[in-house]
Design a protein around this motif. Sequence first.
Motif, PDB file in Angstrom:
ATOM      1  N   LEU A  75       1.521   7.773   7.676  1.00 38.32           N
ATOM      2  CA  LEU A  75       0.147   7.268   7.695  1.00 38.32           C
ATOM      3  C   LEU A  75      -0.651   7.913   8.824  1.00 38.32           C
ATOM      4  N   TYR A  76      -0.005   8.074   9.976  1.00 35.37           N
ATOM      5  CA  TYR A  76      -0.654   8.710  11.133  1.00 35.37           C
ATOM      6  C   TYR A  76      -1.070  10.144  10.787  1.00 35.37           C
ATOM      7  N   LEU A  77      -0.145  10.911  10.190  1.00 36.85           N
ATOM      8  CA  LEU A  77      -0.432  12.298   9.825  1.00 36.85           C
ATOM      9  C   LEU A  77      -1.522  12.363   8.774  1.00 36.85           C
ATOM     10  N   PHE A  78      -1.461  11.494   7.785  1.00 29.98           N
ATOM     11  CA  PHE A  78      -2.461  11.448   6.723  1.00 29.98           C
ATOM     12  C   PHE A  78      -3.845  11.173   7.306  1.00 29.98           C
ATOM     13  N   HIS A  79      -3.904  10.280   8.272  1.00 36.46           N
ATOM     14  CA  HIS A  79      -5.199   9.911   8.864  1.00 36.46           C
ATOM     15  C   HIS A  79      -5.808  11.057   9.665  1.00 36.46           C
ATOM     16  N   ILE A  80      -5.015  11.742  10.463  1.00 37.41           N
ATOM     17  CA  ILE A  80      -5.599  12.814  11.297  1.00 37.41           C
ATOM     18  C   ILE A  80      -5.979  14.034  10.457  1.00 37.41           C
ATOM     19  N   ILE A  81      -5.296  14.247   9.333  1.00 32.95           N
ATOM     20  CA  ILE A  81      -5.684  15.331   8.433  1.00 32.95           C
ATOM     21  C   ILE A  81      -7.067  15.055   7.852  1.00 32.95           C
ATOM     22  N   GLY A  82      -7.323  13.800   7.506  1.00 36.05           N
ATOM     23  CA  GLY A  82      -8.603  13.441   6.906  1.00 36.05           C
ATOM     24  C   GLY A  82      -9.720  13.188   7.890  1.00 36.05           C
ATOM     25  N   ASN A  83      -9.366  12.831   9.132  1.00 36.58           N
ATOM     26  CA  ASN A  83     -10.396  12.414  10.087  1.00 36.58           C
ATOM     27  C   ASN A  83     -10.402  13.199  11.391  1.00 36.58           C
ATOM     28  N   GLY A  84      -9.472  14.089  11.548  1.00 38.37           N
ATOM     29  CA  GLY A  84      -9.404  14.855  12.791  1.00 38.37           C
ATOM     30  C   GLY A  84      -8.535  14.172  13.826  1.00 38.37           C
ATOM     31  N   GLY A  85      -8.002  14.943  14.724  1.00 35.93           N
ATOM     32  CA  GLY A  85      -7.113  14.411  15.747  1.00 35.93           C
ATOM     33  C   GLY A  85      -5.969  15.373  15.998  1.00 35.93           C
ATOM     34  N   ARG A  86      -5.243  15.103  17.046  1.00 32.55           N
ATOM     35  CA  ARG A  86      -4.149  16.004  17.433  1.00 32.55           C
ATOM     36  C   ARG A  86      -2.823  15.425  16.979  1.00 32.55           C
ATOM     37  N   GLU A  87      -2.075  16.235  16.235  1.00 33.06           N
ATOM     38  CA  GLU A  87      -0.760  15.785  15.782  1.00 33.06           C
ATOM     39  C   GLU A  87       0.195  15.702  16.971  1.00 33.06           C
ATOM     40  N   GLN A  88       0.948  14.632  17.054  1.00 30.63           N
ATOM     41  CA  GLN A  88       1.902  14.465  18.140  1.00 30.63           C
ATOM     42  C   GLN A  88       3.063  13.594  17.672  1.00 30.63           C
ATOM     43  N   GLU A  89       4.165  13.711  18.381  1.00 32.70           N
ATOM     44  CA  GLU A  89       5.322  12.895  18.062  1.00 32.70           C
ATOM     45  C   GLU A  89       5.073  11.468  18.542  1.00 32.70           C
ATOM     46  N   LEU A  90       5.221  10.533  17.653  1.00 36.00           N
ATOM     47  CA  LEU A  90       4.951   9.141  17.999  1.00 36.00           C
ATOM     48  C   LEU A  90       6.147   8.542  18.739  1.00 36.00           C
ATOM     49  N   PRO A  91       5.889   7.745  19.766  1.00 36.74           N
ATOM     50  CA  PRO A  91       6.990   7.120  20.514  1.00 36.74           C
ATOM     51  C   PRO A  91       7.726   6.091  19.677  1.00 36.74           C
ATOM     52  N   LYS A  92       8.962   5.818  20.012  1.00 35.33           N
ATOM     53  CA  LYS A  92       9.733   4.809  19.322  1.00 35.33           C
ATOM     54  C   LYS A  92       9.031   3.451  19.469  1.00 35.33           C
ATOM     55  N   GLY A  93       8.948   2.719  18.376  1.00 35.61           N
ATOM     56  CA  GLY A  93       8.294   1.409  18.400  1.00 35.61           C
ATOM     57  C   GLY A  93       6.811   1.458  18.097  1.00 35.61           C
ATOM     58  N   TYR A  94       6.254   2.665  17.950  1.00 36.81           N
ATOM     59  CA  TYR A  94       4.839   2.800  17.604  1.00 36.81           C
ATOM     60  C   TYR A  94       4.579   2.066  16.295  1.00 36.81           C
ATOM     61  N   ASP A  95       3.605   1.150  16.301  1.00 35.58           N
ATOM     62  CA  ASP A  95       3.394   0.302  15.135  1.00 35.58           C
ATOM     63  C   ASP A  95       1.940   0.343  14.667  1.00 35.58           C
ATOM     64  N   PHE A  96       1.616  -0.525  13.724  1.00 38.54           N
ATOM     65  CA  PHE A  96       0.278  -0.516  13.139  1.00 38.54           C
ATOM     66  C   PHE A  96      -0.791  -0.894  14.165  1.00 38.54           C
ATOM     67  N   ILE A  97      -0.452  -1.776  15.087  1.00 42.41           N
ATOM     68  CA  ILE A  97      -1.383  -2.122  16.164  1.00 42.41           C
ATOM     69  C   ILE A  97      -1.666  -0.893  17.025  1.00 42.41           C
ATOM     70  N   ASP A  98      -0.631  -0.150  17.375  1.00 40.63           N
ATOM     71  CA  ASP A  98      -0.803   1.080  18.158  1.00 40.63           C
ATOM     72  C   ASP A  98      -1.658   2.087  17.387  1.00 40.63           C
ATOM     73  N   PHE A  99      -1.411   2.169  16.094  1.00 42.75           N
ATOM     74  CA  PHE A  99      -2.176   3.073  15.228  1.00 42.75           C
ATOM     75  C   PHE A  99      -3.667   2.730  15.283  1.00 42.75           C
ATOM     76  N   CYS A 100      -3.983   1.461  15.125  1.00 41.91           N
ATOM     77  CA  CYS A 100      -5.390   1.030  15.162  1.00 41.91           C
ATOM     78  C   CYS A 100      -5.987   1.223  16.549  1.00 41.91           C
ATOM     79  N   ASN A 101      -5.221   0.893  17.578  1.00 42.37           N
ATOM     80  CA  ASN A 101      -5.703   1.067  18.949  1.00 42.37           C
ATOM     81  C   ASN A 101      -5.920   2.543  19.291  1.00 42.37           C
ATOM     82  N   SER A 102      -5.166   3.433  18.645  1.00 45.37           N
ATOM     83  CA  SER A 102      -5.287   4.869  18.909  1.00 45.37           C
ATOM     84  C   SER A 102      -6.601   5.427  18.376  1.00 45.37           C
ATOM     85  N   PHE A 103      -6.982   4.992  17.164  1.00 47.96           N
ATOM     86  CA  PHE A 103      -8.143   5.590  16.495  1.00 47.96           C
ATOM     87  C   PHE A 103      -9.401   4.731  16.581  1.00 47.96           C
TER      88      PHE A 103
END
Length: 259
Positions: free
Chosen positions: A211-239
């Motif tokens: 989902l993270y990769l799909f979102h940055i492809i469509g909306n821009g952003g830097r691809e990076q390795e997500l830390p262990k435990g990264y969740d939907f809250i982190d995803f929303c807080n990131s973007f």
Amino acid sequence: MTKLPNPKEFKSFKADLSKSIKFDEVEPNYNLENIYQAMKKNSTPHGRVSQLIDKEILQSFDNTQKVLKNCILFDKMNDSVAIAIKDDEEIKAIAIHRAKDKDNNIIKWKTLGSKSYIPHSIRDNSKIVFVLVGMKEYLLMELMQLDYIVPQSDSIVKSLGSNKQWLEEIKPKIKDKLIVYINENDRSSQELVNPLKEEHSNILSIDINSLYLFHIIGNGGREQELPKGYDFIDFCNSFKDIDSIQQSIKEYIEMELKQ
């Protein structure tokens, strides 16, 4: 010489005991309603709620004040925000963020009331119900006004088959619906789709990395390795842009269903 018990036999005994005794159903030695009313009187210090969900996200919803008024409490004893979990107006549990245990160690969440109660909101005419795990996720689903099932912990998901509320109240409501489970960047979270599939045939599991990769492809952003435990809250807080996040989820689900 005293013979020690076989560890394997003890493990089996412990498992059998946990099945016969419903520890969560034991009456607590406190009045949950009184605790709720006491915490409700406390004012929540500025900025504390944004420790759970980013301030920009909170400001992007029209219903934020209503949700916070209904769900957020402040526990002066632990100097911490708490989340009230209700069934209509009945208080089922209070989840305290960053509380102290009996040895004064900080624990991530401390629950008063029922640990097995499953917060959910499922409308009759809905086609999709989201499943996430955790109290922050419960708050976010309320803000997003999506149909949801949010178990308080992984252990609840693993034991759905013996959860009375799930079997009698929730499961009948999702009979003809698509369940969308969004996992965390963690193997144990990814494996939670298995007990869900045992309970419901129409499951779509979304990996947070995809989902993270799909979102940055469509909306821009830097691809990076997500830390262990990264969740939907982190995803929303990131973007932070909740409209683009919801659009990405919609498009991702449509893409997966076409395959």
